[in-house]
Design an enzyme around this catalytic site. Structure first.
Site, PDB file in Angstrom:
ATOM      1  N   GLY A 255     -44.951  65.416  -1.965  1.00  0.00           N
ATOM      2  CA  GLY A 255     -44.148  64.543  -2.815  1.00  0.00           C
ATOM      3  C   GLY A 255     -42.984  65.280  -3.418  1.00  0.00           C
ATOM      4  CE  LYS A 256     -38.174  61.184  -4.513  1.00  0.00           C
ATOM      5  NZ  LYS A 256     -37.742  59.899  -4.979  1.00  0.00           N
ATOM      6  NE  ARG A 257     -45.763  64.642  -8.264  1.00  0.00           N
ATOM      7  CZ  ARG A 257     -46.828  64.607  -7.492  1.00  0.00           C
ATOM      8  NH1 ARG A 257     -47.753  65.516  -7.589  1.00  0.00           N
ATOM      9  NH2 ARG A 257     -46.983  63.638  -6.609  1.00  0.00           N
TER      10      ARG A 257
END
Ligand code: GLU
Length: 471
Positions: A255-257
């Protein structure tokens, strides 16, 4: 309703629709790539749409970064915020369009205003969960004719979800059915007058004449809602291909994390765009082996060949493709991309150096590090190298090496063999004790490329000079 893919009858239009709430990562780029390839293979168009209705989480900086990353990868769109078509292509600039379509639905009795207070909705959700029911709006305001609008409270607009079975054929998953009764009447315009994700996407996909939607599996549950909206608005729905998520090596969804999988960070680490594209292309698709350019990928791309199971992003595969990319790249491009400080260094010499070093580099950063001993003025000597160079046996090796080099006219493979043989005979050293002092004196480092290439890059004069410095 469309049930299959007929790519012969109409212009193919795909879209990549990032939300600028984070950096593009390998998962989102895979979506961009597949949409790009699908448009290319059918002579169609790729639209870039910025989904920035989440005002708090979106930023202009993330949008700019996304555009730059796509450009860097060579995934050029035909219409988007900066070019072509008949935009706007930023959802934040299309809010009135959504409001207009929502008002039309209200007028036709297909949507309604709802004033239910947040507290009521939360209570409803709590009680449904406690009864083991899936939380959904109970459609209360649907049945209230001209509800007593509380003073000063802005309503939301909800879509009247028709009760029926929604069917569609997903290009990856095959025929799918959903019972719309599990979906409560959902919000299409919030109390802040901003369109919800599902509504904005449908209005845009319809007005932008998108024919094929290729996106992550995480959107599959949105599709029945979107198909019902297409129908209510009087538009034909597009074809869908939901691609399984990309996992990281610990098998959690990427994910974006996961900043290390962002294109920004991969660029910073010295990966080339073609290596990123080749790695990403293999996340759920199996093109021909080897390093392919976008044209080659486009020639064989087909939605039918996409995998139904999740794929894993593995940095080792990226390193493999990066090695291939670096080996095949033009040295001048490598020099430019790695930003090696080359002032005052002869271009021909630089090309020669890069040509010899690139086989040892998995990334541009490796290349830069390997270049360091050979360009610039002074040579930096690491602590480790310094310790070796202080040893008396090392000094003897270096003295012997200098003596042999002095007698050479130039350095080639045969001359290098003579240096090694000569030092061995003069000092009795062999293996690490023979090679390491020479390497340290010539490069200031304990690791690096083959010693023969070090000699070749430096040439007789520079090699002599460096050896002399440590006798
Ligand atoms: N903006 C959405 C996202 O970034 C994509 C929407 C879509 O593909 O329908 O996940």
């Amino acid at each position: 309703m469309r049930t299959g893919i007929d790519t012969r009858r109409e212009e193919i239009r795909t879209r990549f629709a990032p939300s600028p709430t984070g950096l593009l990562h390998v998962g989102s780029v895979r979506t961009a790539l597949f949409n790009y390839l699908f448009a290319r293979v059918h002579g169609g168009k790729l639209v870039l749409r910025i989904e920035d209705t989440d005002v708090e989480r979106s930023s202009a900086a993330f949008e700019k970064a996304a555009l730059e990353d796509l450009e860097w990868l060579g995934l050029r769109w035909d219409e988007g915020p900066d070019n072509g078509g008949s935009g706007p292509y930023r959802q934040s600039e299309r809010l009135d369009i959504y409001r207009g379509y929502a008002a039309g639905l209200v007028q036709r009795g297909l949507a309604y205003r709802c004033w239910c207070a947040k507290e009521r909705l939360e209570e409803l959700k709590r009680s449904q969960i406690s009864k083991g029911l899936p939380p959904r709006y109970d459609n209360r305001c649907r049945y209230i004719e001209g509800p007593d609008a509380p003073e000063g409270v802005a309503p939301v607009i909800r879509f009247k979800v028709p009760e029926r079975i929604v069917r569609f054929t997903d290009a990856v998953h095959g025929p799918l059915t959903f019972d719309s009764r599990v979906i409560g009447d959902f919000i299409i315009i919030g109390s802040d007058a901003i369109a919800s994700y599902n509504f904005a996407v449908v209005v845009d996909d319809a007005l932008m004449s998108i024919t094929h939607i290729i996106r992550g599996d995480d959107h599959i549950s949105n599709t029945p809602r979107q198909m019902l909206l297409f129908e209510a608005l009087g538009f034909a729905p597009p074809y869908y291909a939901h691609i399984p998520l990309v996992l990281s090596t610990d098998r959690t969804p990427l994910g974006k994390r996961d900043e290390s999988a962002s294109i920004r960070s991969l660029r910073g680490e010295g990966f080339l765009p073609e290596a990123v594209l080749n790695t990403v292309a293999r996340l759920g698709w199996t093109p021909a082996p080897g390093l392919l350019c976008l044209d080659e990928m486009a020639r064989s791309f087909s939605l039918k060949r996409l995998s139904r199971s999740p794929s894993v992003f593995d940095i080792e595969s990226l390193r493999h493709f990066n090695r291939l990319s670096i080996e095949g790249a033009d040295p001048v491009r490598l020099i430019e991309l790695s930003g090696i400080g080359v002032e005052g260094v002869d271009e021909e010499r630089l090309k020669e150096i890069v040509g010899l070093l690139r086989h040892n580099a998995a990334t541009l950063n490796d290349l830069k590090r390997l270049m360091e001993p050979f360009i610039g003025k002074g040579m930096a000597v690491t602590e480790e190298a310094r310790a070796i160079l202080r040893e008396p046996y090392a000094r003897a090796v270096i003295r012997a090496a200098r003596a042999v080099v002095e007698g050479l006219s130039a350095i080639d493979e045969a001359a290098y063999a003579r240096v090694i043989k000569g030092v061995k005979e003069a000092t009795g050293e062999k293996g690490r004790r023979l090679f390491m002092p020479i390497r340290c004196a010539l490069t200031g480092q304990t690791e690096g490329i083959e010693l023969v290439n070090v000699f070749k890059i430096l040439g007789r004069e520079r090699a002599m000079e460096r050896l002399k410095g440590f006798e």
